[in-house]
Design an enzyme around this catalytic site. Sequence first.
Site, PDB file in Angstrom:
ATOM      1  N   CYS A 126       0.818  -1.218   0.000  1.00  0.00           N
ATOM      2  CA  CYS A 126       0.000   0.000   0.000  1.00  0.00           C
ATOM      3  C   CYS A 126       0.849   1.264   0.000  1.00  0.00           C
ATOM      4  O   CYS A 126       0.340   2.349  -0.269  1.00  0.00           O
ATOM      5  CB  CYS A 126      -0.947  -0.014   1.196  1.00  0.00           C
ATOM      6  SG  CYS A 126      -2.518  -0.792   0.804  1.00  0.00           S
ATOM      7  N   LYS A 163       0.619   3.021  -3.327  1.00  0.00           N
ATOM      8  CA  LYS A 163      -0.675   3.463  -3.827  1.00  0.00           C
ATOM      9  C   LYS A 163      -0.628   4.925  -4.282  1.00  0.00           C
ATOM     10  O   LYS A 163       0.230   5.705  -3.860  1.00  0.00           O
ATOM     11  CB  LYS A 163      -1.744   3.319  -2.730  1.00  0.00           C
ATOM     12  CG  LYS A 163      -2.040   1.878  -2.313  1.00  0.00           C
ATOM     13  CD  LYS A 163      -2.913   1.183  -3.321  1.00  0.00           C
ATOM     14  CE  LYS A 163      -3.376  -0.177  -2.803  1.00  0.00           C
ATOM     15  NZ  LYS A 163      -4.290  -0.828  -3.733  1.00  0.00           N
ATOM     16  N   ASP A 210     -16.741   4.040   0.465  1.00  0.00           N
ATOM     17  CA  ASP A 210     -16.419   2.626   0.589  1.00  0.00           C
ATOM     18  C   ASP A 210     -15.702   2.137  -0.658  1.00  0.00           C
ATOM     19  O   ASP A 210     -16.019   2.537  -1.785  1.00  0.00           O
ATOM     20  CB  ASP A 210     -17.691   1.798   0.803  1.00  0.00           C
ATOM     21  CG  ASP A 210     -18.192   1.880   2.242  1.00  0.00           C
ATOM     22  OD1 ASP A 210     -17.603   1.184   3.077  1.00  0.00           O
ATOM     23  OD2 ASP A 210     -19.135   2.646   2.503  1.00  0.00           O
ATOM     24  N   ASP A 211     -14.740   1.229  -0.475  1.00  0.00           N
ATOM     25  CA  ASP A 211     -13.995   0.695  -1.602  1.00  0.00           C
ATOM     26  C   ASP A 211     -14.800  -0.349  -2.368  1.00  0.00           C
ATOM     27  O   ASP A 211     -14.534  -0.596  -3.538  1.00  0.00           O
ATOM     28  CB  ASP A 211     -12.680   0.065  -1.120  1.00  0.00           C
ATOM     29  CG  ASP A 211     -11.700   1.117  -0.633  1.00  0.00           C
ATOM     30  OD1 ASP A 211     -11.766   2.253  -1.115  1.00  0.00           O
ATOM     31  OD2 ASP A 211     -10.868   0.796   0.239  1.00  0.00           O
ATOM     32  N   ASP A 226      -8.527  -5.128  -5.900  1.00  0.00           N
ATOM     33  CA  ASP A 226      -7.330  -4.498  -5.355  1.00  0.00           C
ATOM     34  C   ASP A 226      -6.110  -5.255  -5.846  1.00  0.00           C
ATOM     35  O   ASP A 226      -6.165  -6.471  -6.061  1.00  0.00           O
ATOM     36  CB  ASP A 226      -7.344  -4.486  -3.825  1.00  0.00           C
ATOM     37  CG  ASP A 226      -6.706  -3.226  -3.255  1.00  0.00           C
ATOM     38  OD1 ASP A 226      -5.731  -2.736  -3.865  1.00  0.00           O
ATOM     39  OD2 ASP A 226      -7.171  -2.732  -2.224  1.00  0.00           O
ATOM     40  N   ASP A 262     -11.917  -5.497   2.008  1.00  0.00           N
ATOM     41  CA  ASP A 262     -13.090  -4.698   1.648  1.00  0.00           C
ATOM     42  C   ASP A 262     -14.389  -5.487   1.835  1.00  0.00           C
ATOM     43  O   ASP A 262     -15.430  -4.909   2.170  1.00  0.00           O
ATOM     44  CB  ASP A 262     -12.981  -4.233   0.192  1.00  0.00           C
ATOM     45  CG  ASP A 262     -11.837  -3.250  -0.030  1.00  0.00           C
ATOM     46  OD1 ASP A 262     -11.478  -2.549   0.935  1.00  0.00           O
ATOM     47  OD2 ASP A 262     -11.306  -3.210  -1.149  1.00  0.00           O
ATOM     48  N   GLY A 294      -9.005 -15.741 -13.845  1.00  0.00           N
ATOM     49  CA  GLY A 294      -8.061 -14.653 -13.657  1.00  0.00           C
ATOM     50  C   GLY A 294      -7.364 -14.290 -14.944  1.00  0.00           C
ATOM     51  O   GLY A 294      -7.650 -14.844 -16.014  1.00  0.00           O
ATOM     52  N   HIS A 295      -6.442 -13.352 -14.839  1.00  0.00           N
ATOM     53  CA  HIS A 295      -5.671 -12.878 -15.984  1.00  0.00           C
ATOM     54  C   HIS A 295      -4.227 -12.699 -15.553  1.00  0.00           C
ATOM     55  O   HIS A 295      -3.933 -12.390 -14.393  1.00  0.00           O
ATOM     56  CB  HIS A 295      -6.227 -11.554 -16.505  1.00  0.00           C
ATOM     57  CG  HIS A 295      -7.613 -11.668 -17.060  1.00  0.00           C
ATOM     58  ND1 HIS A 295      -7.863 -12.045 -18.353  1.00  0.00           N
ATOM     59  CD2 HIS A 295      -8.827 -11.472 -16.472  1.00  0.00           C
ATOM     60  CE1 HIS A 295      -9.175 -12.080 -18.555  1.00  0.00           C
ATOM     61  NE2 HIS A 295      -9.782 -11.726 -17.431  1.00  0.00           N
ATOM     62  N   ASP A 317     -11.640  -1.324   6.529  1.00  0.00           N
ATOM     63  CA  ASP A 317     -10.324  -1.933   6.724  1.00  0.00           C
ATOM     64  C   ASP A 317      -9.282  -0.826   6.646  1.00  0.00           C
ATOM     65  O   ASP A 317      -9.416   0.131   5.888  1.00  0.00           O
ATOM     66  CB  ASP A 317     -10.051  -3.051   5.721  1.00  0.00           C
ATOM     67  CG  ASP A 317     -10.106  -2.605   4.278  1.00  0.00           C
ATOM     68  OD1 ASP A 317     -10.844  -1.638   3.980  1.00  0.00           O
ATOM     69  OD2 ASP A 317      -9.433  -3.232   3.439  1.00  0.00           O
TER      70      ASP A 317
END
Length: 717
Positions: free
Chosen positions: A396, A399, A426-427, A443, A466, A516-517, A601
Amino acid sequence: MTPLIPLTRDLVLIGGGHAHALLLKRWGMDPLPGVRLTLIDPGPLTAYSGMLPGHVAGHYDAHTPQIDLVRLARFAGARLIIGRAEGVDAQAREVIVGARRIGFDAASFDVGVTSEMPQLEGFAEHGVPAKPLGRLARDWGVFRAGDGPARVAVIGGGVAGAELAMAAAHGLRHRDARVTVIEQGRALSETSPSARRLVLRRMADLGVEVVENAAVARVEADHVRLGDGRDIASDFTIGAAGARPQAWLQATGLALEDGFIRVGPTLETSAPQVFAVGDCAHMVETPRSKAGVFAVRQAPVLFDNLRAALSGGEMRDYVPQKDYLKLVSLGGKAAMAEKWGRAWAHPVLWRWKDRIDRKFMDKLSDLPDMAAPKLPEPVAEGVIEALGDKPMCGGCGAKVGRGALREALAGLPAQPRADVVTLPGDDAGLVITGGAKQVISTDHLRSLVEDPHLMTRIAAIHALGDIWAMAARPQAATVNLVLPRMSAEMQRRSMAEIMAAAREVMDAAGAAIIGGHSSLGSELTVGFTVTGICEGEPVTLGGARPGAALILTKPVGSGTIMAAEMARAAPGPVVAKAWEMMAQGQGRASEILRGAQAMTDVTGFGLAGHLSGICEASGCGAELEVAKVPLMEGALELAEAGTRSTLFADNMAGAGAVIRGAGGARTDLMFDPQTAGGLLAAVAAETAKRLVEALRAAGYPAAIVGRMVEGRGLRLV
């Protein structure tokens, strides 16, 4: 532009022994491009054997004989896996660490020996092996700090046992010590007659009793029972009866000699490109005793031969000396020297030994700052300022600042769909389908540790935060992954480790991974898109009321600790504890706090920033009692030394009009960006104590850290 060199080979060091520690420093100063280096060891520290008797005697504190593997790994650009190797599949080229399998192209063993006595009844419960050194170094300090009479038994009357017994007698002279050496044969039988006489005389002067020709039947908490029925009083029993190979080496498939790994002149084992050094190795053509001097002198040869094995070069032979000077501590600040069958003692020899030992430790702690790549000339205006005066933090700490993020989000159009609810601040977002309330968030994190398995665990816990913060149950996840450029085989190995870690976290949380990627890039980045189901109304930022108590489920300080770790300024145990804390899931905490008025969080904006978000969304103020906020071990000391995350200044500015009633480093930590941080909940004051007790019973270091108040804004008190 300089091309990015892809990773093509995995080199794995198994054990953090002396030779591997020296190799790490050499690698940091001269790495082989294209190689990913990995160190596997049970702990963040490894003890230096030469100084352990001095620590037992009280000449060195607990930190002096410890080699910091976290700092060395950072210097070498290596990933450190804290875990105990339990096996090696030489055919599959994999090291087994718990449920993990770590692939390698070349590997080296430096796992030392053991003094554990599994066949001796009661030793596992009541004895402390002299080797591996970590437990003795850790437990002795606690015992020595006690009071009242001290009774110590040392099982094994060789040089190592005698040295530890003399050190214990000297170190416990303030406690009316009684130290006994127990030897099943003749004590000090491997030494020269003159050395034996000298050491026995010194032990007698220190009051150490030597019991010879005595077999040990079992070890109890307060005594050692001999085979003839005699009891030797002991509150601290040390096992020093010879050097035994690690038992798990039997299953490696490597050629062994009495359990030790057979190596040739190049230090290579029976498996190609697998090496062994130190006490765990047996030099077939030039056998020698188990002594640290050989491991130290093997290090440069091992370094050259591993590079040759991974680059197609020529290897060279290691030629050990026939004899070496043995320096043995005699309890106090005196030592004995022995070579070529002659022995002599003098206080100056201890000073000489101390200087040699400190020089060795300085070599592993004095890590030079390697020159950064030079910038091309000229560069655009603003490049120097944008780079800053230190590397960008990971997690983080990397960020985007809150101000830039808010400005970008403010330009989004109003949400036109009735089944999609945007929650201010809120995320996570809320999607309503057929009456079901589903929250969704995404995230990703720039890697803050080199180990992709650990990084994935932290990133998964972080992304789920989250969902847990809204009191939802995790439902599904997709993985979003950027790998550094690497060969196809290394991609396979890395993906296997990453997906195994993701499965562990998501399975424990009750979420299914549904896809996923992935792509290749310049560095490891791990992210997740996650969904969760709310059985009741979601807990948001906007429900806190004046009078509510504020509960925090995890300590803060990870941003500061990780920033210090990047600069090699954080002690290894502090970093390892922070990793452990970041990898702690918050699922049970979310369940306990499900009835909270508001919850979030604590992540990139820091505790103050996220609490300001609750204040803004709820329309009231808050008081944060800085002294009651739990801090991660070592975080305050690092903050007091001036360490700050690269996001710290943005967090200070982005938290709004915060009134800082208190100041200093502890208050600054309230703005420290957290990775995979805890939950911050506003709860009814009358329930707060009960909830904290429930959280602590569930394993969370939770605390009440403040309260919501009338008015606006945040006050730090």
